[in-house]
Scaffold this motif. Structure first.
Motif, PDB file in Angstrom:
ATOM      1  N   PHE A   1       1.902   6.850  -6.875  1.00  0.00           N
ATOM      2  CA  PHE A   1       0.916   7.820  -7.350  1.00  0.00           C
ATOM      3  C   PHE A   1       1.285   9.246  -6.943  1.00  0.00           C
ATOM      4  O   PHE A   1       1.093  10.191  -7.715  1.00  0.00           O
ATOM      5  N   LEU A   2       1.842   9.406  -5.755  1.00  0.00           N
ATOM      6  CA  LEU A   2       2.281  10.727  -5.322  1.00  0.00           C
ATOM      7  C   LEU A   2       3.428  11.236  -6.196  1.00  0.00           C
ATOM      8  O   LEU A   2       3.465  12.416  -6.553  1.00  0.00           O
TER       9      LEU A   2
ATOM     10  N   LEU B   1       2.319  14.649   3.626  1.00  0.00           N
ATOM     11  CA  LEU B   1       1.706  13.602   2.802  1.00  0.00           C
ATOM     12  C   LEU B   1       2.375  12.246   3.035  1.00  0.00           C
ATOM     13  O   LEU B   1       1.707  11.214   3.067  1.00  0.00           O
TER      14      LEU B   1
ATOM     15  N   THR C   1      -1.511   5.554   7.098  1.00  0.00           N
ATOM     16  CA  THR C   1      -2.598   4.859   6.407  1.00  0.00           C
ATOM     17  C   THR C   1      -2.202   3.440   6.030  1.00  0.00           C
ATOM     18  O   THR C   1      -2.988   2.500   6.201  1.00  0.00           O
ATOM     19  N   SER C   2      -0.992   3.260   5.545  1.00  0.00           N
ATOM     20  CA  SER C   2      -0.576   1.916   5.143  1.00  0.00           C
ATOM     21  C   SER C   2      -0.407   0.995   6.352  1.00  0.00           C
ATOM     22  O   SER C   2      -0.749  -0.188   6.282  1.00  0.00           O
TER      23      SER C   2
ATOM     24  N   VAL D   1       0.845  -1.204   0.000  1.00  0.00           N
ATOM     25  CA  VAL D   1       0.000   0.000   0.000  1.00  0.00           C
ATOM     26  C   VAL D   1       0.878   1.250   0.000  1.00  0.00           C
ATOM     27  O   VAL D   1       0.613   2.210  -0.732  1.00  0.00           O
ATOM     28  N   SER D   2       1.933   1.238   0.777  1.00  0.00           N
ATOM     29  CA  SER D   2       2.839   2.376   0.839  1.00  0.00           C
ATOM     30  C   SER D   2       3.531   2.611  -0.500  1.00  0.00           C
ATOM     31  O   SER D   2       3.654   3.759  -0.954  1.00  0.00           O
TER      32      SER D   2
ATOM     33  N   ILE E   1       2.437   1.727  -3.508  1.00  0.00           N
ATOM     34  CA  ILE E   1       1.440   2.186  -4.491  1.00  0.00           C
ATOM     35  C   ILE E   1       1.113   3.660  -4.272  1.00  0.00           C
ATOM     36  O   ILE E   1       1.086   4.449  -5.220  1.00  0.00           O
ATOM     37  N   CYS E   2       0.891   4.052  -3.015  1.00  0.00           N
ATOM     38  CA  CYS E   2       0.574   5.457  -2.731  1.00  0.00           C
ATOM     39  C   CYS E   2       1.758   6.367  -3.062  1.00  0.00           C
ATOM     40  O   CYS E   2       1.569   7.469  -3.607  1.00  0.00           O
ATOM     41  N   THR E   3       2.970   5.932  -2.769  1.00  0.00           N
ATOM     42  CA  THR E   3       4.153   6.734  -3.090  1.00  0.00           C
ATOM     43  C   THR E   3       4.334   6.853  -4.588  1.00  0.00           C
ATOM     44  O   THR E   3       4.727   7.912  -5.097  1.00  0.00           O
TER      45      THR E   3
ATOM     46  N   CYS F   1       1.123  10.831   6.252  1.00  0.00           N
ATOM     47  CA  CYS F   1      -0.237  10.327   6.032  1.00  0.00           C
ATOM     48  C   CYS F   1      -0.207   8.978   5.323  1.00  0.00           C
ATOM     49  O   CYS F   1      -0.955   8.063   5.687  1.00  0.00           O
ATOM     50  N   ILE F   2       0.643   8.834   4.326  1.00  0.00           N
ATOM     51  CA  ILE F   2       0.768   7.563   3.607  1.00  0.00           C
ATOM     52  C   ILE F   2       1.272   6.476   4.553  1.00  0.00           C
ATOM     53  O   ILE F   2       0.770   5.345   4.548  1.00  0.00           O
TER      54      ILE F   2
END
Length: 139
Positions: A42-43, A62, A69-70, A35-36, A38-40, A65-66
């Motif tokens: 996209f960021l 941000l 959340t992960s 998850v971390s 994937i979010c990184t 937050c990532i």
């Protein structure tokens, strides 16, 4: 004739083996890392495509937050599968995630690490993991 049940008091399910708990912790850690990543990803795409200074200005917030959340998602996933010991599994996932991320950060960055920042990361990871663990057990 009624069957004899080996359940303990209050109709609780039997305890799982320690190997199963470690496996759930590792599964939750892998989910957190995926998850971390994937979010990184996209960021970073948003940062490359847009020329706004908004992402650059709030990048550290941000990333926190990532991270939180992960850890939360990985802990909730693992404890939902385990159906028990949510607090312990969640905190273990948070602790391992922070250890891995700090280890990678120390290898990649030449900047020294502050004890205050390190303590803050550990407490945030433990809190996010504990909260995710408690939510995951109750899902």
């Amino acid at each position: 004739m009624a069957k004899v049940s080996r359940r303990s008091r209050f109709n609780a399910p039997p305890q799982k083996a320690p190997g199963a708990i470690i496996l759930m912790i590792l599964k939750g850690l892998v989910v957190s890392l995926v998850v971390s990543l994937i979010c990184t990803f996209f960021l970073s795409l948003i940062s490359l495509v847009s020329d706004s200074s908004f992402v650059e200005h709030y990048l550290s917030y941000l990333m926190v937050c990532i991270t939180v959340t992960s850890i939360f998602i990985g802990s909730a996933y693992a404890t939902q599968k385990a159906q028990s010991m949510g607090l312990i599994i969640g905190m273990a996932i948070g602790l391992l995630y922070v250890l891995i991320s700090v280890g990678i950060g120390v290898k990649l960055s030449p900047e020294p690490l502050s004890w205050l920042v390190l303590t803050n990361k550990f407490f945030a990871g433990l809190a996010a993991g504990a909260l995710g663990g408690l939510v995951g057990v109750n899902l």
